[in-house]
Write a protein that holds these residues in place. Structure first.
Motif, PDB file in Angstrom:
ATOM      1  N   VAL A   6       0.903  -1.100   0.161  1.00 43.10           N
ATOM      2  CA  VAL A   6       0.082  -0.059   0.087  1.00 43.10           C
ATOM      3  C   VAL A   6       0.937   1.383  -0.091  1.00 43.10           C
ATOM      4  O   VAL A   6       1.866   1.341   0.730  1.00 43.10           O
ATOM      5  N   VAL A   7       0.475   2.272  -0.841  1.00 41.42           N
ATOM      6  CA  VAL A   7       1.233   3.448  -0.797  1.00 41.42           C
ATOM      7  C   VAL A   7      -0.008   4.501  -0.555  1.00 41.42           C
ATOM      8  O   VAL A   7      -1.016   4.387  -1.126  1.00 41.42           O
ATOM      9  N   CYS A 131       2.977  -1.362  -6.971  1.00 38.04           N
ATOM     10  CA  CYS A 131       1.861  -0.891  -5.704  1.00 38.04           C
ATOM     11  C   CYS A 131       0.703  -1.884  -6.056  1.00 38.04           C
ATOM     12  O   CYS A 131      -0.022  -1.915  -7.035  1.00 38.04           O
ATOM     13  N   ARG A 132       0.372  -2.395  -4.849  1.00 42.27           N
ATOM     14  CA  ARG A 132      -0.848  -3.243  -4.976  1.00 42.27           C
ATOM     15  C   ARG A 132      -2.191  -2.465  -4.576  1.00 42.27           C
ATOM     16  O   ARG A 132      -3.140  -2.554  -5.344  1.00 42.27           O
ATOM     17  N   ILE A 133      -2.063  -1.172  -3.694  1.00 41.32           N
ATOM     18  CA  ILE A 133      -3.274  -0.527  -3.302  1.00 41.32           C
ATOM     19  C   ILE A 133      -2.487   0.783  -3.173  1.00 41.32           C
ATOM     20  O   ILE A 133      -1.740   1.095  -2.586  1.00 41.32           O
ATOM     21  N   SER A 152      -5.135   8.879 -13.068  1.00 45.05           N
ATOM     22  CA  SER A 152      -5.305   8.563 -14.305  1.00 45.05           C
ATOM     23  C   SER A 152      -4.231   8.026 -15.234  1.00 45.05           C
ATOM     24  O   SER A 152      -4.473   7.439 -16.401  1.00 45.05           O
ATOM     25  N   GLU A 153      -3.130   7.901 -14.682  1.00 45.48           N
ATOM     26  CA  GLU A 153      -1.949   7.557 -15.246  1.00 45.48           C
ATOM     27  C   GLU A 153      -1.320   6.204 -14.727  1.00 45.48           C
ATOM     28  O   GLU A 153      -0.636   5.402 -15.592  1.00 45.48           O
ATOM     29  N   ILE A 154      -1.844   5.684 -13.557  1.00 46.12           N
ATOM     30  CA  ILE A 154      -1.257   4.667 -12.859  1.00 46.12           C
ATOM     31  C   ILE A 154      -1.876   3.280 -13.768  1.00 46.12           C
ATOM     32  O   ILE A 154      -3.025   3.306 -14.537  1.00 46.12           O
ATOM     33  N   SER A 155      -1.273   2.056 -13.694  1.00 48.45           N
ATOM     34  CA  SER A 155      -1.906   0.824 -13.958  1.00 48.45           C
ATOM     35  C   SER A 155      -3.087   0.497 -13.573  1.00 48.45           C
ATOM     36  O   SER A 155      -3.508   0.828 -12.433  1.00 48.45           O
ATOM     37  N   GLU A 156      -3.920  -0.002 -14.460  1.00 50.20           N
ATOM     38  CA  GLU A 156      -5.390  -0.387 -14.112  1.00 50.20           C
ATOM     39  C   GLU A 156      -5.276  -1.562 -12.853  1.00 50.20           C
ATOM     40  O   GLU A 156      -6.182  -1.928 -12.206  1.00 50.20           O
ATOM     41  N   ASP A 157      -4.033  -2.421 -12.780  1.00 46.24           N
ATOM     42  CA  ASP A 157      -3.601  -3.264 -11.975  1.00 46.24           C
ATOM     43  C   ASP A 157      -3.770  -2.948 -10.410  1.00 46.24           C
ATOM     44  O   ASP A 157      -3.941  -3.668  -9.620  1.00 46.24           O
ATOM     45  N   ILE A 158      -3.642  -1.801 -10.219  1.00 41.84           N
ATOM     46  CA  ILE A 158      -3.516  -0.898  -8.980  1.00 41.84           C
ATOM     47  C   ILE A 158      -4.811  -0.667  -8.671  1.00 41.84           C
ATOM     48  O   ILE A 158      -5.534   0.011  -9.143  1.00 41.84           O
ATOM     49  N   ILE A 159      -5.206  -1.103  -7.222  1.00 48.37           N
ATOM     50  CA  ILE A 159      -6.514  -1.004  -6.585  1.00 48.37           C
ATOM     51  C   ILE A 159      -6.322   0.294  -5.882  1.00 48.37           C
ATOM     52  O   ILE A 159      -5.503   0.703  -5.246  1.00 48.37           O
ATOM     53  N   VAL A 160      -7.410   1.088  -6.029  1.00 51.17           N
ATOM     54  CA  VAL A 160      -7.524   2.581  -5.364  1.00 51.17           C
ATOM     55  C   VAL A 160      -8.599   2.476  -4.251  1.00 51.17           C
ATOM     56  O   VAL A 160      -9.865   2.061  -4.638  1.00 51.17           O
ATOM     57  N   SER A 161      -8.151   2.679  -3.202  1.00 55.58           N
ATOM     58  CA  SER A 161      -8.871   3.016  -1.991  1.00 55.58           C
ATOM     59  C   SER A 161      -8.903   4.599  -1.742  1.00 55.58           C
ATOM     60  O   SER A 161      -7.971   5.346  -1.891  1.00 55.58           O
ATOM     61  N   LEU A 162     -10.103   4.889  -1.305  1.00 56.20           N
ATOM     62  CA  LEU A 162     -10.444   6.439  -0.977  1.00 56.20           C
ATOM     63  C   LEU A 162     -11.301   6.680   0.332  1.00 56.20           C
ATOM     64  O   LEU A 162     -12.111   6.080   0.672  1.00 56.20           O
ATOM     65  N   ILE A 185     -12.471   0.723  -3.745  1.00 60.36           N
ATOM     66  CA  ILE A 185     -13.055   0.743  -2.482  1.00 60.36           C
ATOM     67  C   ILE A 185     -13.085   2.104  -1.905  1.00 60.36           C
ATOM     68  O   ILE A 185     -11.981   2.962  -1.778  1.00 60.36           O
ATOM     69  N   ILE A 186     -14.330   2.417  -1.426  1.00 65.55           N
ATOM     70  CA  ILE A 186     -14.510   3.776  -0.694  1.00 65.55           C
ATOM     71  C   ILE A 186     -14.658   3.357   0.843  1.00 65.55           C
ATOM     72  O   ILE A 186     -15.390   2.568   1.091  1.00 65.55           O
ATOM     73  N   LEU A 187     -13.942   4.260   1.688  1.00 66.17           N
ATOM     74  CA  LEU A 187     -14.032   4.005   3.332  1.00 66.17           C
ATOM     75  C   LEU A 187     -14.698   5.479   3.698  1.00 66.17           C
ATOM     76  O   LEU A 187     -13.899   6.521   4.024  1.00 66.17           O
ATOM     77  N   THR A 188     -15.817   5.470   4.042  1.00 67.82           N
ATOM     78  CA  THR A 188     -16.455   6.702   4.403  1.00 67.82           C
ATOM     79  C   THR A 188     -17.505   6.683   5.580  1.00 67.82           C
ATOM     80  O   THR A 188     -17.635   5.547   6.264  1.00 67.82           O
TER      81      THR A 188
END
Length: 309
Positions: A6-7, A131-133, A152-162, A185-188
């Motif tokens: 995770v980064v 990076c995985r996430i 918008s530029e990172i690999s589609e393989d990277i999962i984005v959490s917010l 993944i959204i964590l609100t």
């Protein structure tokens, strides 16, 4: 090239927390009973929590060359978080002034400093290559555009959490559409969800459905001392909180994020990941500050039977 589980990408702040007899309203007075200084920032708290759980973590952010910036860098390094993605500049590092009452409730005032001066071309894309996430948290100002550009530029393989926090949530779905369209993944929390969806829906379940329709795969609604709601569209769960004495709620949501993402990275389902999130959050609120109570992986192993996963 470094590999990360995770980064984090968000604000870095020195939290200056004052214990007070009560949180005041307009024209009221209260008094300070104690003071604690610690390093924070939502995404930073989460990656520190993950680092303590044995995950390989890094960070993208900005600090100045001042005393607080040195504290922030040293704290991340001490906690095992890689800091090569952090930009160092002139100016003033971020600060949060916090006031915590006897019930553990809080009021926060943010001084963003150089946090809000990140330009897209200052972020090294190759830092995220393995990076995985990528975990995003809010900025007060213009650094939001750097997040938009990078995802918008990172690999589609990277999962984005917010974790949008109140700051991003108040801007609404339309403002955040570029980020939400790339978020997995959204964590609100419940209050943030109301702002994010324009407060148009009768229940948080309805609001969660709206987010699922925007291509998000997993929606987590953190509800404080009430059960956490988690859904992926096919399955939905209410995860009960742990009954512990609350000293300070600072960082509880970030701690949940660490537990949830840890479970996700270790192939747990959303229910199991939610239980891990609530457990890590329960450890956090038993201590003052955002990271003091976060458990190490060895401590987590002791509680496998308690959290029933």
């Amino acid at each position: 090239m470094k590999k990360f589980d995770v980064v984090g990408f968000g604000a870095l702040n020195v939290d200056k927390l004052y214990n007070v007899n009560k949180i005041t309203c307009e024209d009221e007075e209260s008094y300070i009973t104690d003071f604690n200084r610690s390093c924070g920032g939502s995404a930073a708290n989460t990656v520190i929590g993950l680092s303590k759980l044995g995950m390989k973590t890094g960070f993208i952010g900005k600090v100045s060359k001042d005393y607080d910036g040195k504290l922030l860098l040293e704290n991340l390094q001490k906690e095992g978080v890689d800091t090569e993605g952090i930009i160092i500049s002139e100016g003033r590092s971020g600060n949060v002034l916090g006031f915590v009452d006897n019930e553990g409730q809080r009021a926060l005032y943010v001084d963003p400093g150089v946090n809000d001066l990140i330009k897209p071309d200052e972020v090294k894309l190759d830092y995220l290559e393995n990076c995985r996430i990528l975990h995003l948290a809010s900025f007060v100002g213009e650094s939001f555009k750097a997040q938009e550009s990078i995802i918008s530029e990172i690999s589609e393989d990277i999962i984005v959490s917010l974790d949008p926090g109140r700051i991003y949530a108040e801007r609404g779905i339309n403002y955040l559409k570029n980020i939400l369209n790339r978020t997995d993944i959204i964590l609100t929390n419940e209050e943030e969800l109301k702002y994010l969806t324009g407060n148009k829906y009768k229940t948080f379940k309805d609001g969660a459905e709206v987010l699922l329709e925007s291509s998000i795969n997993i929606v987590v609604v953190k509800r404080g001392d009430k059960s956490t709601y988690i859904t992926n569209g096919d399955e939905s769960y209410f995860i009960e909180p742990f009954d512990v004495k609350c000293i300070d709620t600072t960082g509880a949501g970030d701690a949940f994020n660490a537990g949830f993402l840890y479970g996700f990275l270790n192939n747990k389902n959303i229910e199991e990941s939610g239980k891990l999130g609530n457990f890590i959050a329960s450890c956090c609120i038993r201590e003052s500050g955002a990271i003091k109570g976060l458990p190490k992986i060895s401590e987590l192993d002791k509680f496998d039977k308690i959290i029933n996963i």
